[in-house]
Design a protein around this motif. Structure first.
Motif, PDB file in Angstrom:
ATOM      1  N   ARG A  28       0.845  -1.208   0.000  1.00 30.09           N
ATOM      2  CA  ARG A  28       0.000   0.000   0.000  1.00 30.09           C
ATOM      3  C   ARG A  28       0.883   1.262   0.000  1.00 30.09           C
ATOM      4  NH1 ARG A  28      -5.088  -0.523   2.556  1.00 30.09           N
ATOM      5  NH2 ARG A  28      -4.042  -1.977   3.950  1.00 30.09           N
ATOM      6  N   PHE A  29       1.931   1.269   0.832  1.00 25.40           N
ATOM      7  CA  PHE A  29       2.857   2.399   0.887  1.00 25.40           C
ATOM      8  C   PHE A  29       3.504   2.626  -0.477  1.00 25.40           C
ATOM      9  CE2 PHE A  29       7.265   3.779   1.202  1.00 25.40           C
ATOM     10  CZ  PHE A  29       7.104   5.036   1.763  1.00 25.40           C
ATOM     11  N   CYS A  30       4.002   1.552  -1.084  1.00 25.30           N
ATOM     12  CA  CYS A  30       4.676   1.672  -2.380  1.00 25.30           C
ATOM     13  C   CYS A  30       3.726   2.184  -3.458  1.00 25.30           C
ATOM     14  CB  CYS A  30       5.301   0.343  -2.785  1.00 25.30           C
ATOM     15  SG  CYS A  30       6.733  -0.082  -1.767  1.00 25.30           S
ATOM     16  N   THR A  31       2.487   1.741  -3.419  1.00 23.90           N
ATOM     17  CA  THR A  31       1.486   2.231  -4.376  1.00 23.90           C
ATOM     18  C   THR A  31       1.262   3.728  -4.181  1.00 23.90           C
ATOM     19  OG1 THR A  31       0.397   0.076  -4.477  1.00 23.90           O
ATOM     20  CG2 THR A  31      -0.906   1.987  -5.161  1.00 23.90           C
ATOM     21  N   ALA A  32       1.096   4.160  -2.941  1.00 20.73           N
ATOM     22  CA  ALA A  32       0.860   5.578  -2.648  1.00 20.73           C
ATOM     23  C   ALA A  32       2.046   6.443  -3.059  1.00 20.73           C
ATOM     24  CB  ALA A  32       0.562   5.767  -1.162  1.00 20.73           C
ATOM     25  N   GLN A  33       3.268   5.916  -2.918  1.00 20.79           N
ATOM     26  CA  GLN A  33       4.482   6.671  -3.244  1.00 20.79           C
ATOM     27  C   GLN A  33       4.943   6.451  -4.691  1.00 20.79           C
ATOM     28  OE1 GLN A  33       6.041   8.935  -1.352  1.00 20.79           O
ATOM     29  NE2 GLN A  33       4.449   8.651   0.195  1.00 20.79           N
ATOM     30  N   ARG A  34       4.210   5.616  -5.438  1.00 21.21           N
ATOM     31  CA  ARG A  34       4.539   5.272  -6.829  1.00 21.21           C
ATOM     32  C   ARG A  34       5.917   4.616  -6.938  1.00 21.21           C
ATOM     33  NH1 ARG A  34       2.134   9.726 -10.819  1.00 21.21           N
ATOM     34  NH2 ARG A  34       0.244   8.523 -11.035  1.00 21.21           N
ATOM     35  N   ILE A  35       6.198   3.713  -5.996  1.00 26.10           N
ATOM     36  CA  ILE A  35       7.455   2.965  -5.991  1.00 26.10           C
ATOM     37  C   ILE A  35       7.203   1.608  -6.652  1.00 26.10           C
ATOM     38  CG2 ILE A  35       9.175   1.813  -4.535  1.00 26.10           C
ATOM     39  CD1 ILE A  35       8.672   4.074  -2.481  1.00 26.10           C
TER      40      ILE A  35
END
Length: 160
Positions: A28-35
């Motif tokens: 979820r974090f990576c999706t939000a940060q576009r990682i």
């Protein structure tokens, strides 16, 4: 062996809270940060429950990958990993390994590939985004094991 020079991007410190699903929150974090790709040089803390790759008995074929899951409870953990993109699923493909010690068995240890984990108290992680080259995790080889591959700037080292 394959190798490549990495161009690094943003650096993050993450602190997962009690009860968090580590892999789900990381995704979820990576999706939000576009990682879409990163290295995780370290994470540490506790897990209430953790699913690791592991078999309960003798391996039928020691040369083949193990796909079975074993569940441990109440462990301290330290780990590391990489994040790459899976072309087959068009999604983030974490590859995380952990060393865990069971609190109820005098810190008896296990080391394996992490499938999932429920955080107990806290889990702290360092995450370093990779800008280039493209890192993917396609299924390769005779057992279709998701394997890290690099974009066109990578090189192959010939065996000596």
């Amino acid at each position: 062996m394959r190798s490549t020079e990495l161009t690094m991007g943003r650096s993050f410190a993450l602190a997962f809270d009690d009860g968090d699903d580590l892999v789900k929150e990381l995704t979820r974090f990576c999706t939000a940060q576009r990682i879409r790709q990163a290295i995780i040089p370290m994470f540490l803390g506790g897990f209430r429950r953790v699913g690791l790759v592991g078999a309960a008995g003798p391996l039928k074929n020691p040369e083949a990958p193990v796909w079975e899951e074993t569940v441990l409870t109440t462990v301290e953990a330290v780990g590391a990993g990489t994040l790459a993109w899976s072309p087959e699923t068009d999604s983030l493909a974490p590859h995380l390994h952990v060393a865990v010690g069971r609190k109820d068995l005098e810190a008896a240890g296990s080391v394996s590939h992490l499938l999932w984990a429920e955080v107990q108290f806290i889990q702290e992680m360092a995450l370093q985004e990779v800008i280039s080259p493209v890192m993917e995790r396609p299924k390769c080889g005779p057992y279709d094991v998701p394997t890290l591959s690099f974009g066109p700037s990578s090189s192959r080292i010939a065996p000596s």
